[in-house]
Design an enzyme around this catalytic site. Sequence first.
Site, PDB file in Angstrom:
ATOM      1  CG  ASP A 214      -5.134  -4.732 -29.317  1.00 58.48           C
ATOM      2  OD1 ASP A 214      -4.092  -5.321 -29.632  1.00 58.48           O
ATOM      3  OD2 ASP A 214      -5.339  -3.529 -29.526  1.00 58.48           O
ATOM      4  CB  ILE A 215      -4.176  -1.641 -24.876  1.00 55.90           C
ATOM      5  CG1 ILE A 215      -3.889  -2.597 -23.714  1.00 55.90           C
ATOM      6  CG2 ILE A 215      -4.331  -0.209 -24.360  1.00 55.90           C
ATOM      7  CD1 ILE A 215      -2.594  -2.312 -22.997  1.00 55.90           C
ATOM      8  CG  ASN A 222       4.354   2.750 -26.765  1.00 56.66           C
ATOM      9  OD1 ASN A 222       4.539   2.936 -25.573  1.00 56.66           O
ATOM     10  ND2 ASN A 222       4.240   1.543 -27.288  1.00 56.66           N
ATOM     11  CG  ASP A 231       7.268  -0.200 -20.696  1.00 53.32           C
ATOM     12  OD1 ASP A 231       6.787  -0.679 -21.735  1.00 53.32           O
ATOM     13  OD2 ASP A 231       8.488  -0.061 -20.509  1.00 53.32           O
ATOM     14  CD  GLU A 257      -0.565  -3.275 -29.191  1.00 55.96           C
ATOM     15  OE1 GLU A 257      -1.016  -2.801 -30.248  1.00 55.96           O
ATOM     16  OE2 GLU A 257       0.629  -3.625 -29.049  1.00 55.96           O
TER      17      GLU A 257
END
Length: 340
Positions: A214-215, A222, A231, A257
């Site tokens: 997971d980022i 965002n 993106d 993500e």
Amino acid sequence: MHNNQNLEQTSHILRLALPKMSELAIPVTPENYAIWFDYFSESNLNLKRAIDGLIANDVKFTPEVNLGLYNRFIEERSPEIIENVQIETQILINSLVHKIQQLGEGTESFSSNLSEFGAKLQTKPDADELSLIVLSIAAEVEQVIANNRHMSTTLVSLSDEIANLKSEMDNLSKVAMTDELTSLNNRRAYELFAAEQMTKFTDTQTVCSLLMIDIDHFKLFNDTFGHLIGDKVLAYVALAMKQTVKGDDLVARYGGEEFVVMLPNAKLHDAVNVAEKIRERISLKQLSIGKEKKQNLGHITVSIGVATLQTGDDVDTLLARADEQLYKAKASGRNCVKFA
């Protein structure tokens, strides 16, 4: 007759949609393919008018334009369209194969007729009957010779057409398994691959490990910089994973993500090593945006949870254990790997 017309129409549309998409530099994704299949089938007149208008005004089919067309005209029908195209194309292939088999049956019929002629000869026919048998044999021979000439040409033509159709179906299948934004495998591809690994484990106890990635603070990217920058972050992370994971291992975007990496034949310590390499590679680079790259996004980091397949596991329980370790990694300050 109606079925044959449907098959011919499907084949015709397949040969129109893909070249047109290539001409307009439109990526072959499930969504875009659904748009252009509908366009050439002329089943959606509003869509056709919209596209014709865009083409007439030299509008470029950017990702935003393609997405707008999809959302407005196709969204609810896309899975159905793709599935129907695949099914109808397979039916068309089967039809062509049947034609080839029918060509081969001509020689079988000739052999059968010769046997019948031989049986008639055993009855001692009169002159007229014997003359008819000889003429019939001559006609059969001429027909087989003509069929064989025709067969050679037809087989080559049908073989080429079948190869083209199979190639198009393979392309559709690949598109259906690919995440458009990152070019990684998508969730569906992961689920099919994971199911295969479960079967191997049940049959041969072949070990397999799963990474859940997971980022960190992705929502902040965002909210602060907008979805286009988000993106770019996703694309960067995807590229870093592709550069790290090789061979038979599978990398997929699971959703949002979140990513998964499945490592066949990898024990827990091997999987942890891969996870650390991914984490380190991603964290090394600072991302900058803008024409002159003056706006620095800082270092991108990820949290990773690792789990190894155990007796009694299924796809869901393995994923749940990896996700549990991912939660622990985030709770421990992020940018780390946790495993159990």
